[in-house]
Every structure is written in C-alpha cells, then in structure tokens.
Design a protein around this motif. Sequence first.
Motif, PDB file in Angstrom:
ATOM      1  N   VAL A  92       0.798  -1.211  -0.216  1.00  0.00           N
ATOM      2  CA  VAL A  92       0.098   0.062   0.064  1.00  0.00           C
ATOM      3  C   VAL A  92       0.975   1.151   0.139  1.00  0.00           C
ATOM      4  CG1 VAL A  92      -1.907  -1.132   1.092  1.00  0.00           C
ATOM      5  CG2 VAL A  92      -0.040   0.060   2.609  1.00  0.00           C
ATOM      6  N   GLY A  93       2.179   1.082   0.081  1.00  0.00           N
ATOM      7  CA  GLY A  93       3.141   2.491   0.224  1.00  0.00           C
ATOM      8  C   GLY A  93       3.024   3.129  -1.220  1.00  0.00           C
ATOM      9  N   ALA A  94       3.582   4.551  -0.957  1.00  0.00           N
ATOM     10  CA  ALA A  94       3.606   5.202  -2.198  1.00  0.00           C
ATOM     11  C   ALA A  94       4.921   4.912  -2.965  1.00  0.00           C
ATOM     12  CB  ALA A  94       3.805   6.819  -1.771  1.00  0.00           C
ATOM     13  N   TYR A  95       5.765   4.130  -2.205  1.00  0.00           N
ATOM     14  CA  TYR A  95       6.839   3.347  -3.116  1.00  0.00           C
ATOM     15  C   TYR A  95       6.909   1.948  -2.643  1.00  0.00           C
ATOM     16  CZ  TYR A  95       8.571   8.081  -4.488  1.00  0.00           C
ATOM     17  OH  TYR A  95       8.525   9.461  -5.104  1.00  0.00           O
ATOM     18  N   VAL A  96       7.193   1.137  -3.290  1.00  0.00           N
ATOM     19  CA  VAL A  96       7.229  -0.182  -3.131  1.00  0.00           C
ATOM     20  C   VAL A  96       8.689  -0.841  -3.483  1.00  0.00           C
ATOM     21  CG1 VAL A  96       6.444  -2.644  -3.249  1.00  0.00           C
ATOM     22  CG2 VAL A  96       4.909  -0.478  -3.519  1.00  0.00           C
ATOM     23  N   ALA A  97       9.290  -1.373  -2.627  1.00  0.00           N
ATOM     24  CA  ALA A  97      10.705  -2.082  -2.853  1.00  0.00           C
ATOM     25  C   ALA A  97      10.589  -3.380  -2.876  1.00  0.00           C
ATOM     26  CB  ALA A  97      11.791  -1.339  -2.046  1.00  0.00           C
ATOM     27  N   SER A  98      11.109  -4.308  -3.555  1.00  0.00           N
ATOM     28  CA  SER A  98      11.311  -5.628  -3.657  1.00  0.00           C
ATOM     29  C   SER A  98      12.662  -6.023  -3.427  1.00  0.00           C
ATOM     30  CB  SER A  98      10.665  -6.258  -4.921  1.00  0.00           C
ATOM     31  OG  SER A  98      11.598  -5.865  -5.831  1.00  0.00           O
ATOM     32  N   ILE A  99      12.930  -7.215  -2.497  1.00  0.00           N
ATOM     33  CA  ILE A  99      14.108  -7.669  -2.054  1.00  0.00           C
ATOM     34  C   ILE A  99      14.030  -9.167  -1.603  1.00  0.00           C
ATOM     35  CG2 ILE A  99      14.009  -7.046   0.287  1.00  0.00           C
ATOM     36  CD1 ILE A  99      17.111  -6.369   0.082  1.00  0.00           C
TER      37      ILE A  99
END
Length: 342
Positions: A92-99
């Motif tokens: 739901v974030g304004a930015y989405v990181a994947s790791i």
Amino acid sequence: MSTAPPAGVTLSVVVPMYNEQDALPALVERLRPVLDGIGARYEVVAVDDGSTDKTAELLQDLRAGWPELRVVRLRRNCGHQAALTAGLHRAVGAYVASIDADLQDPPEKIPEMLELARAGDLDVVYGVRDDRSTDSGFKRRTAGAYYWLMRRLAGKQVPAQAGDFRLLSREAVEALKSLPDQQRVYRLLVPWLGFPSGEVRYQRDERVAGETKYPVTKMVRLAVDSVTGFSAAPLRIATWLGVVSFFTCIGLLVFSLTAYASGHTVPGWTSLFVGILFLGGVQLICVGLLGEYIGRIYTAVQRRPTYFVAHDSGYGSGYGSAPDPAWEPVREPARGRDGSGV
C-alpha cells in the motif's frame, strides 16, 4: 476481511520467501534498522511462498515485536515471480521496494533508492550488480548470457545485471497490476513500461544462510519465459530452419539427379540416413517452439489465478487496525491473466 489500506504509508518492502527459516534472523537484523531510520511510515510485506519449514511460524512470531511486519501466506508454492506479484498487489506504500530474503542484495541500499526516486522524480530505481565476484563462474557466465540475450530480444532499455531488487512508485505498481500477463518476468516487464528510471549500484554478496531456491532448472524456465513472453524470435528461427532444410533438400535432389545422369546410382545409405535425421530434427524443433507458444496461449485462455492467498495478517496493530481472521481464504480476482535467479 481486511480493513481499508492505511493512509500515509511511504514505503512498502516486499520480501518473497520460500523455506528461509535460516535466513530470517539475519534479514530482520539488517532490514529493520534500515527501515526504522528512513523517518517515514513503512510496512514489510513478507510473502511466504508455501514454505515447508518453519518460515511461516517464525514470521508470525516476529510480528509480535515488529508491528510493521505483514505476513501474506500462499496456499502452495507458486514460484518466485508469483510470490512477488502477490506482494506487489497487496503493498500500500507510495513507493514499493522488492528484495529477496537471502541478503545477496543489501537492504542498506533501499534508503538510497528512495532518496534517488524522490530527488529525481523517478518511478523506477534499479539495483544493478556491478560486482558478482561472490557468484560462481558458471552463474556469472549464464547470467551474462541471459542479460545479453534479453537486451537484444526485449530492447536495450533492459538494464544489464538488474534482478528483482528495485524500487517502484505507486504509479508504476498500478501500471504493473493492470497488465494481463500471467507468466510474469518483472525484470523485463518493468523496463517495458518505459517509466523514468535510475540505478543504484552495489556488490552482490553471498547468500547469508540456507540453499539457493533457483537451481539450473528454474533458471532455464525463467529464460524460456523471458524469451517467449517478450519476443517472437524463436518462431522466426523455426521459419529460417524450415528455409534452410528446404534448400538442403533441393541440394540433395540436384545431387541425386546428377548421380543418376552420370550412372553412379549406388545406393547411398549414409546420405539418406543423415538427410532423414536432419529433417526430423528440424521438424521436432519447430513443433517444440510452436508448442511453447501454444502452451502460453492455453494458460492465458484458462484465466486461472497464479496464486491463492491462505492468510494475510492485515496492516497490523502498528496501523491501528485489526488483522484478518487467521487463515481466512482470500481469492485473487480472475480479472485476466495474472501472473531469482539470474
């Protein structure tokens, strides 16, 4: 059912994982201080891809002391890209990181990605591996061949040595969610969108614990999905093989007629045997290539979701909302074709 997504979440971090019980303590030890230090509201969406070890239990225990941790559990092992899809669709974030959970990609680079995206008004920030000395020689060579091939088939917009460690804006995530692709390969889909992008470079580390979840068979499957999902070049290869076999047959026909006219009509078992093998091999290759594309069409026509969620812990007590009832079945909407490695 889940409550409405909380407002004001700046960053979501999606972590797909499968049988990562040994790596989890080290992941939390490094990831949490980094995210606590960004000075903004965040969530960690840990997607358990049907693990058979204690990964799910450990994640539930960790939530007691880490309210920003959100656990999404899939009903079965669906694969890395499907687990990543589940996380992206629920973030739901304004930015989405994947790791990934193995810490081969450093979580300390996430704040740098976020800062670069904000400063440059970028929708995508890729984590690019400029040093893979910790990988085996075989892995480096196969990865190099993969990115070389993908840049020629899918376009030079595909960054070399960029895997699934990246940061996306909300606009980019929504664009990905709207795509109908079922067998998704995000390292090619994201560049295809054409959003403004930047890069953060880093050295790839060794896996912190456990064993790789991407053996050679899965690497080959990823390469096949990448090629067939973004290029019709294999079908053109089949066409050219057919052209070559046609002219080869013409040459053999001329040779046979010449031999007959000159009286050298001794049966040529070897040439006949080689010719049959050549034509049979070309036909099988062409049929196999056609079958690969027809299989993708068949999968798309079925319109089956690529994953089912068994449990989503919701947005946690840290957001002032109640979690979902334990193990409540949640079915992904069949709105079309939905959906580490190299």
